[in-house]
Scaffold this motif. Structure first.
Motif, short mmCIF file in Angstrom:
data_model
loop_
_atom_site.label_atom_id
_atom_site.label_comp_id
_atom_site.label_asym_id
_atom_site.label_seq_id
_atom_site.Cartn_x
_atom_site.Cartn_y
_atom_site.Cartn_z
N LYS A 12 0.94 -1.14 0.05
CA LYS A 12 0.00 0.34 0.04
C LYS A 12 0.86 1.14 0.11
O LYS A 12 1.93 1.39 0.81
CB LYS A 12 -0.82 0.08 1.16
CG LYS A 12 -1.86 1.12 1.21
CD LYS A 12 -2.90 1.35 2.33
CE LYS A 12 -3.54 2.40 2.37
NZ LYS A 12 -4.50 3.05 1.25
N PHE A 14 1.01 5.66 0.15
CA PHE A 14 0.17 6.88 0.47
C PHE A 14 1.07 7.70 -0.68
O PHE A 14 1.84 7.82 -0.88
CB PHE A 14 0.46 7.53 1.88
CG PHE A 14 -0.24 6.79 2.79
CD1 PHE A 14 -1.66 6.17 2.60
CD2 PHE A 14 0.13 6.59 4.03
CE1 PHE A 14 -2.28 5.51 3.55
CE2 PHE A 14 -0.50 5.97 5.26
CZ PHE A 14 -1.74 5.31 4.94
N TYR A 15 0.22 8.76 -1.22
CA TYR A 15 0.51 9.85 -2.32
C TYR A 15 0.70 11.26 -1.77
O TYR A 15 1.07 12.00 -2.73
CB TYR A 15 -0.36 9.68 -3.33
CG TYR A 15 -0.01 8.02 -4.03
CD1 TYR A 15 1.17 7.89 -4.75
CD2 TYR A 15 -0.89 7.21 -3.86
CE1 TYR A 15 1.41 6.66 -5.25
CE2 TYR A 15 -0.89 5.79 -4.48
CZ TYR A 15 0.41 5.81 -5.04
OH TYR A 15 0.79 4.38 -5.51
N THR A 48 -2.93 0.63 9.63
CA THR A 48 -3.35 0.75 8.11
C THR A 48 -3.42 -0.80 7.67
O THR A 48 -4.66 -1.00 7.06
CB THR A 48 -1.93 1.40 7.26
OG1 THR A 48 -1.77 2.64 7.89
CG2 THR A 48 -2.42 1.44 5.99
N ASP A 57 -10.29 -0.32 3.83
CA ASP A 57 -9.60 0.24 2.95
C ASP A 57 -9.29 -0.77 1.80
O ASP A 57 -8.78 -1.89 2.05
CB ASP A 57 -8.19 0.61 3.84
CG ASP A 57 -7.23 1.23 2.89
OD1 ASP A 57 -7.40 1.44 1.65
OD2 ASP A 57 -6.30 1.81 3.55
#
Length: 223
Positions: A12, A14-15, A48, A57
């Protein structure tokens, strides 16, 4: 023992504000009746990961199987149905509706699932409160209970639909040591006597050490 949950190479990113990989190639299995603790420092990725495992998610690469069903890429509605039926949640804060009785709070997920009639759900809610030693508090408003009792009501609520999995996000994070012990003992009893499967994210090392298995995370990896 049958496998209840399985991950294959979960990644995964995050941007925001820049690209950052928060989970790296996570692969493991959880067996029925296992009490698993996930530990790691803040920022290790454990919460997360729990949100990915709970199907809340869906923005990840890799595969997630729950109850031998591939749940990756299912629709929002399909995932909501799986959560409702197969996963019970216990959070750090109990999220009870304060003006409702304990009984009504426990009944809500079952009323939402709509498989049983009102009388059957009420009977079942009493049974769950009984397991947690709270049947005598059933008709009290939730806000009249102590913090430890409220968290036990939240556990009863998580159990009402007989889920395959209970997922806890810091389930004892708000409790003193005595109530932490009570909640731990309840979790242990649920796995040993009722075959319940539990995955709990915790900061409490003692809690983790006494569970069946620990998954420790660091920088997005299982170490």
């Amino acid at each position: 023992m049958s496998t209840i949950l399985k991950t294959e190479n979960i990644n995964k990113f995050f941007y925001d504000p820049i690209e950052f990989q928060v989970l790296k190639d996570i692969s493991f299995e959880v067996k029925k009746g296992e009490f698993l603790s996930m530990i790691g420092k803040s920022g290790s990725g454990k919460s997360t990961l729990l949100y990915v495992l709970s199907t809340m998610d869906t923005d990840y690469k890799g595969k997630l199987h729950i109850d031998n069903q591939l749940v990756t890429d299912l629709s929002v509605d399909q995932l909501a149905a799986i959560r409702n039926e197969k996963i019970g949640f216990v959070f750090q804060f109990h999220y009870l509706l304060s003006e409702f009785s304990c009984l009504k709070n426990v009944m809500l997920p079952a009323l939402k699932l709509g498989r049983l009639n009102h009388e059957e759900i009420e009977h079942k809610a009493y049974e769950k409160l009984k397991i947690l030693g709270l049947e005598d508090q059933a008709l009290k408003p939730a806000n009249k209970l102590s913090g430890g009792q409220q968290q036990r009501v939240a556990i009863a609520r998580a159990l009402i639909n007989d889920p395959l999995l209970i997922m806890g996000d810091e389930p004892t994070g708000n409790l003193d040591s005595k109530n932490t012990q009570i909640v731990f003992d309840i979790f242990q009893e649920l796995t040993k006597n009722y075959g319940q499967t539990i995955i709990a994210v915790t900061h409490d090392d003692d809690f983790a050490k006494r569970s069946d298995r620990i998954i420790e995370m660091k920088d997005g990896e299982v170490i």
